[in-house]
Design a protein around this motif. Structure first.
Motif, short mmCIF file in Angstrom:
data_model
loop_
_atom_site.label_atom_id
_atom_site.label_comp_id
_atom_site.label_asym_id
_atom_site.label_seq_id
_atom_site.Cartn_x
_atom_site.Cartn_y
_atom_site.Cartn_z
N GLU A 16 -8.72 0.15 -9.38
CA GLU A 16 -9.06 1.00 -8.23
C GLU A 16 -7.83 1.69 -7.63
O GLU A 16 -7.96 2.65 -6.88
CB GLU A 16 -9.72 0.16 -7.13
CG GLU A 16 -10.97 -0.57 -7.55
CD GLU A 16 -12.20 0.31 -7.53
OE1 GLU A 16 -12.08 1.55 -7.48
OE2 GLU A 16 -13.30 -0.27 -7.57
N TRP A 17 -6.66 1.16 -7.93
CA TRP A 17 -5.46 1.65 -7.25
C TRP A 17 -4.58 2.55 -8.11
O TRP A 17 -3.50 2.95 -7.70
CB TRP A 17 -4.65 0.45 -6.72
CG TRP A 17 -5.37 -0.26 -5.61
CD1 TRP A 17 -6.40 -1.16 -5.74
CD2 TRP A 17 -5.16 -0.08 -4.20
NE1 TRP A 17 -6.83 -1.56 -4.50
CE2 TRP A 17 -6.10 -0.92 -3.54
CE3 TRP A 17 -4.29 0.69 -3.43
CZ2 TRP A 17 -6.17 -1.01 -2.14
CZ3 TRP A 17 -4.36 0.60 -2.05
CH2 TRP A 17 -5.29 -0.24 -1.42
N THR A 26 -8.09 12.59 4.36
CA THR A 26 -7.98 11.25 3.77
C THR A 26 -9.23 10.92 2.97
O THR A 26 -9.15 10.40 1.84
CB THR A 26 -7.74 10.20 4.87
OG1 THR A 26 -6.59 10.58 5.63
CG2 THR A 26 -7.50 8.82 4.29
N LEU A 31 -12.51 0.58 1.53
CA LEU A 31 -13.41 1.38 0.70
C LEU A 31 -13.73 0.68 -0.62
O LEU A 31 -14.90 0.56 -1.01
CB LEU A 31 -12.78 2.75 0.42
CG LEU A 31 -13.63 3.66 -0.46
CD1 LEU A 31 -14.44 4.62 0.38
CD2 LEU A 31 -12.78 4.45 -1.45
N PHE A 34 -9.54 10.09 -1.03
CA PHE A 34 -10.18 8.88 -1.57
C PHE A 34 -11.14 9.24 -2.71
O PHE A 34 -11.24 8.50 -3.69
CB PHE A 34 -10.95 8.13 -0.48
CG PHE A 34 -10.06 7.39 0.49
CD1 PHE A 34 -8.68 7.49 0.40
CD2 PHE A 34 -10.60 6.59 1.49
CE1 PHE A 34 -7.85 6.80 1.29
CE2 PHE A 34 -9.78 5.90 2.38
CZ PHE A 34 -8.41 6.01 2.27
N TYR A 83 -16.15 9.81 4.42
CA TYR A 83 -16.28 9.65 2.96
C TYR A 83 -17.74 9.51 2.55
O TYR A 83 -18.20 10.14 1.59
CB TYR A 83 -15.48 8.42 2.52
CG TYR A 83 -15.53 8.18 1.02
CD1 TYR A 83 -14.65 8.83 0.16
CD2 TYR A 83 -16.46 7.30 0.47
CE1 TYR A 83 -14.69 8.61 -1.20
CE2 TYR A 83 -16.51 7.08 -0.90
CZ TYR A 83 -15.63 7.74 -1.73
OH TYR A 83 -15.68 7.53 -3.08
N VAL A 126 -3.47 5.75 -6.43
CA VAL A 126 -3.09 5.69 -5.02
C VAL A 126 -1.60 5.96 -4.81
O VAL A 126 -0.75 5.40 -5.48
CB VAL A 126 -3.47 4.32 -4.42
CG1 VAL A 126 -2.95 4.20 -3.00
CG2 VAL A 126 -4.98 4.13 -4.48
N TRP A 169 0.83 -1.22 0.00
CA TRP A 169 0.00 0.00 0.00
C TRP A 169 0.85 1.26 0.00
O TRP A 169 0.50 2.25 -0.62
CB TRP A 169 -0.94 0.05 1.21
CG TRP A 169 -1.95 -1.03 1.39
CD1 TRP A 169 -2.50 -1.40 2.60
CD2 TRP A 169 -2.60 -1.86 0.41
NE1 TRP A 169 -3.41 -2.42 2.42
CE2 TRP A 169 -3.49 -2.73 1.09
CE3 TRP A 169 -2.49 -1.97 -0.97
CZ2 TRP A 169 -4.28 -3.68 0.43
CZ3 TRP A 169 -3.27 -2.92 -1.63
CH2 TRP A 169 -4.14 -3.75 -0.94
N TYR A 206 -8.36 2.53 2.35
CA TYR A 206 -8.76 2.52 0.94
C TYR A 206 -9.11 1.11 0.47
O TYR A 206 -10.04 0.91 -0.31
CB TYR A 206 -7.64 3.13 0.07
CG TYR A 206 -8.10 3.38 -1.35
CD1 TYR A 206 -9.00 4.40 -1.64
CD2 TYR A 206 -7.64 2.59 -2.40
CE1 TYR A 206 -9.44 4.61 -2.94
CE2 TYR A 206 -8.07 2.79 -3.70
CZ TYR A 206 -8.97 3.82 -3.97
OH TYR A 206 -9.41 4.03 -5.25
N TRP A 239 -9.05 9.63 -5.64
CA TRP A 239 -8.59 8.32 -6.14
C TRP A 239 -9.72 7.57 -6.85
O TRP A 239 -9.48 6.70 -7.67
CB TRP A 239 -8.04 7.48 -4.97
CG TRP A 239 -6.74 8.01 -4.43
CD1 TRP A 239 -5.96 8.99 -4.97
CD2 TRP A 239 -6.06 7.57 -3.24
NE1 TRP A 239 -4.85 9.20 -4.19
CE2 TRP A 239 -4.89 8.35 -3.12
CE3 TRP A 239 -6.33 6.61 -2.26
CZ2 TRP A 239 -3.98 8.18 -2.07
CZ3 TRP A 239 -5.43 6.45 -1.22
CH2 TRP A 239 -4.26 7.23 -1.12
N GLN A 240 -10.94 7.91 -6.49
CA GLN A 240 -12.11 7.30 -7.13
C GLN A 240 -12.58 8.15 -8.32
O GLN A 240 -13.68 7.95 -8.81
CB GLN A 240 -13.25 7.17 -6.11
CG GLN A 240 -13.01 6.09 -5.05
CD GLN A 240 -13.27 4.70 -5.60
OE1 GLN A 240 -14.37 4.39 -6.01
NE2 GLN A 240 -12.23 3.88 -5.64
#
Ligand code: ATP
Ligand code: MG
Length: 391
Positions: free
Chosen positions: A234-235, A304, A252, A308, A281, A238, A205, A249, A311-312
């Motif tokens: 999804e990453w 944070t 999530l 996220f 979130y 990140v 991570w 995450y 990141w989404q």
């Protein structure tokens, strides 16, 4: 190449061991990082001297793992871990050697190490002992098992995840045979304790390239044996140095499933953090943050949760830089700054204590945070009487 300053204690320890007539070298990750000209967190020393012989050379030692041959030497400044050369016998449980044997021969010790880049030794003179072409593999950015890859993963299944974790940390690829052997042995990851798996995944991570690791995990089907979904898409965005952020995450993108943290044996502190972030979130996603949310969530939690969203690929209505300003602009910074307590309320009414107290206090907090009244005892008293009459 000159040795880094932080190595002075290790260099002194090695010199003393050599003066006593034994061999000693810097080994493991520190040698790899030195060749890469990267700072290394800790320096390990390996020696031909047996643990009791090491203890006889120095005046201040702690036996931190004498069964495994490790003595901590405190004589030369920074504590240095000195481990006797050893070989490992059969591994009947796929995770730990049945027994450890001390040997006097450095190559024997290097042979038991996992990857060529981790199986080098460095002498105080600056000379490398590089029996498996670790430097060549580092130059080619390749992670290659020492010896027969299949056998090495059979012995200790954690090595598979270590290979993948190093690939993400160093942006290296896994050599073909090594990768094939991982694919063939993924099943034996089930012998490894979740705590140890968690440590490796945490390092994924927080690595510069978690997507690389997830691709390998998917490709080898290691995810069939690891709880949760590992979905590279999804990453993509990140980037974090904080393992808790990584775990939050992960939950999530796994349908907000916080129970994964228990499966991976994360701490209660981790769980608290993750729950808060997911809560923030969800609020950001649903109704957007209200003033009370800026009060009730810590800044790092809000930041944070905001990260996220990015990141989404979601753009929150409030820009990241505004979060801190919003928080600071509130009339109070913490709910314990409210000028009244439950005791005050009890004095202002004949009512007995009950759940209504919490409701009233929360309403007072909301009124203050929203700027409807000021945080002043007299005003709050007036507000309370009105509130009481309504209720
Ligand atoms: P890091 O930078 O993450 O600490 P490292 O290479 O120093 O990486 P450690 O876990 O500290 O990793 O281990 C030190 C050394 O011990 C490794 O470089 C390797 O030589 C050896 N080693 C560690 N774990 C294993 C293992 N499971 N199998 C074989 N050798 C291992
Ligand atoms: Mg290390």
């Amino acid at each position: 190449m000159k040795f880094p300053k932080q190595w002075q204690s290790a260099v002194d320890v090695i010199a003393k061991i050599e003066n006593a007539g034994y061999e000693a070298f810097i080994v493991g990750g520190a040698v790899r990082d030195y060749y890469l000209q990267k700072d290394s967190a800790d320096v390990d020393v390996a020696t031909s001297a047996l643990p009791h012989e090491v203890q006889a050379i120095f005046s201040q030692t702690v036996d931190v793992g004498i069964d495994h041959g490790t003595v901590l030497v405190l004589d030369c400044g920074e504590p240095i871990e000195v481990t006797t050369y050893r070989t490992e016998s059969t591994y009947s449980d796929h995770r730990r050697p049945d027994e450890v044997n001390f040997v006097r021969d450095l190559p024997e010790d290097l042979k038991r190490r996992d990857f060529t880049m981790n199986a080098m030794a460095l002498h105080n003179s600056g000379q490398f002992v590089d029996l498996f072409n670790g430097r060549q593999d580092i130059d080619a950015k390749v992670i290659r098992a020492v010896g027969d890859a299949a056998e090495r993963f059979q012995e200790d299944a954690l090595r598979m995840l270590r290979a993948i974790r190093f690939s993400a940390q160093m942006d290296f690829s896994i050599e073909e045979n090594t990768l094939k052997a991982i694919q063939e042995h993924v099943k034996s990851i089930k012998f490894i304790a979740m705590e140890r798996i968690q440590v490796e995944i945490s390092k994924i991570w927080t690595s510069p390239n978690p997507v690389r690791a997830i691709h390998y995990i998917q490709w080898a089907k290691l995810d069939d044996y690891l709880p949760g979904e590992f979905d590279a898409i999804e990453w993509e965005q990140v980037q974090t140095a904080n393992r808790q952020v990584g775990w939050a995450y992960f939950c999530l993108v796994n349908a907000h499933d916080v129970s994964l943290l228990s499966v991976y044996r994360c701490s209660n502190k981790d769980k608290q953090f993750v729950k808060q972030v997911l809560h923030a979130y969800e609020k950001l996603q649903n109704e957007g943050w209200q003033r009370i949310d800026y009060l009730q969530f810590e800044l790092d939690i809000l930041q944070t949760a905001h990260l996220f969203a990015t990141w989404q690929y979601i753009t929150p209505t409030i820009p990241f830089e505004q979060i801190e300003k919003m928080k600071h602009a509130l009339p109070i910074q913490h709910k314990n700054e409210l000028e009244i307590s439950g005791n005050d309320l009890l004095q202002w009414t004949p009512k007995k204590a009950g759940p209504w107290l919490q409701v009233a206090l929360q309403a007072a907090l909301l009124a203050v945070v929203n700027g409807q009244i000021s945080n002043d005892k007299e005003q709050l008293k007036e507000w309370f009487h009105a509130f009481n009459n309504e209720g």
